[in-house]
Scaffold this motif. Structure first.
Motif, short mmCIF file in Angstrom:
data_model
loop_
_atom_site.label_atom_id
_atom_site.label_comp_id
_atom_site.label_asym_id
_atom_site.label_seq_id
_atom_site.Cartn_x
_atom_site.Cartn_y
_atom_site.Cartn_z
N THR A 80 23.49 -2.74 10.47
CA THR A 80 22.56 -3.01 11.12
C THR A 80 21.63 -2.00 11.46
OG1 THR A 80 23.27 -3.04 13.51
CG2 THR A 80 23.36 -5.19 12.11
N ASN A 81 22.00 -0.56 11.68
CA ASN A 81 21.67 0.55 11.95
C ASN A 81 20.94 0.47 13.64
OD1 ASN A 81 20.99 3.32 11.77
ND2 ASN A 81 18.71 2.86 10.99
N CYS A 82 21.62 -0.49 14.46
CA CYS A 82 21.59 -0.44 15.68
C CYS A 82 22.58 -1.30 16.30
CB CYS A 82 20.17 -0.93 16.15
SG CYS A 82 19.74 -2.66 15.67
N VAL A 140 20.56 -9.93 12.51
CA VAL A 140 19.82 -8.72 11.69
C VAL A 140 18.59 -9.04 11.23
CG1 VAL A 140 20.74 -9.04 9.46
CG2 VAL A 140 20.57 -6.60 10.50
N THR A 168 15.96 -3.04 10.96
CA THR A 168 17.15 -3.14 10.34
C THR A 168 17.05 -3.29 8.89
OG1 THR A 168 16.97 -5.63 10.62
CG2 THR A 168 17.67 -4.44 12.36
#
Length: 326
Positions: A271-273, A280, A256
């Motif tokens: 958070t890229n997810c 995070v 993250t």
């Protein structure tokens, strides 16, 4: 107020905002992204009577060969004398980054370690529009350089570290028996959660001290000093839930970057997810059903060479001191 005065006020306000933005960009790219930080936390997961153990969690170095300052800082972490090193992936940030990783990790030779892959151990960085991250997790670019992940694994093998990509393993460290399981990068769908149960069963079948009558899951250490640790790169909820179901007491992840660019008082913007923003980075609890595990998400030590900026989120490694649970 006359229209001319309003126009001048708007121009002044715009100039102030632009200057603040440039100052923040300069701070984030020139200062903060190199402000390497050691975060220290205590995690009560060891069986009663166990000696404390130091676990060094490294993640997301995104190493380029010219990043000597980062290499030297990581080398200096050997002075902490950790008992275990956990590497949660995205070590490479350049096709020639392996030389930098080898130098950075050289002083860890002989210290037990485990590792999993991140997508940037397979694929090199590429320019991206940062605004796309607000639309959800990043995808695979059409044109991408393939990195020499086999050479990276040879570095880990020479250090004596254990590969946990869709595998399980056991280590005895200072009187405590550890069971590990991990997955390859969930961000690219390389995780094979269906293999974890079989990997754990095979591990225990090969253990001459394991009694099949001993309880599994959270009570696995009730009759033997055992700690179960799950390791992944990207902390997607499906993987976190599976790890908790498999009895993980502690889960370590990265990916993250802690959001990489944060707003003071608000935190990470992305958070890229699918992990919640409040988890995070740092140590928290992850609950699934009636089971709970400690979760440590590292904000990582690097950035893409195409996005060399951090703000309100300095690069970090984590020293977790494991102590006996109450």
């Amino acid at each position: 107020m006359p229209s001319g005065a309003l126009s001048r006020s708007a121009a002044v306000a715009t100039s102030v905002v632009a200057a603040a933005g440039l100052a923040a960009l300069a701070w984030g790219s020139l200062v903060e992204r190199k402000r390497y930080t050691l975060r220290e936390v205590t995690v009560p997961v060891l069986p009663a009577g166990s000696e404390p153990l130091k676990v060094l969690h490294l993640s997301d170095l995104h190493m380029a060969p010219w990043q000597r300052d980062k290499q030297e800082w990581v080398r200096g972490l050997a002075d902490l004398e950790p008992d275990l090193i956990v590497d949660t992936g995205d070590n490479l940030g350049h096709p020639d980054g392996i030389s930098g990783i080898a130098r950075a990790f050289e002083r860890f030779r002989g210290i037990p370690g485990v590792h999993v892959n991140g997508s940037n151990d397979y694929f090199g960085p590429s320019p991206k529009n940062p605004l796309l991250y607000f639309g959800g997790p990043s995808g695979v670019p059409r044109k991408v350089a393939h990195l020499d992940i086999d050479a990276l694994h040879r570095v880990f093998d020479e250090l004596g570290w254990v590969d946990l990509n869709n595998k399980a393993a056991a280590l005895d460290i200072r009187g405590t028996h550890f069971e590990f399981f991990g997955v390859d990068d969930p961000h690219r769908g390389y995780d094979k959660l269906e293999l974890i149960t079989g990997a754990i069963d095979e591990l225990r079948a090969e253990d001459p001290l394991f009694d099949e009558q001993w309880p599994a899951g959270p009570d696995a250490g009730a009759f033997r000093p055992t700690v179960t640790i799950g390791v992944m790169h990207a902390p997607y909820q499906r993987v976190l839930n599976s790890f908790v179901n498999h009895g993980a007491q502690l889960i370590l992840a990265g990916h993250t970057h802690g959001g990489q660019v944060c707003v003071p008082g608000f935190g990470a913007l992305v958070t890229n997810c699918d992990i919640p923003r409040d988890k995070v980075k740092g140590l928290s609890l992850w609950q699934h059903g009636l089971r709970t595990a400690f979760l440590n998400v590292s904000a990582g030590l690097g950035t893409s060479i195409y996005a060399p900026v951090r703000f309100a989120c300095p690069p970090e490694a984590t020293l977790l001191t494991l102590v006996a649970a109450p």
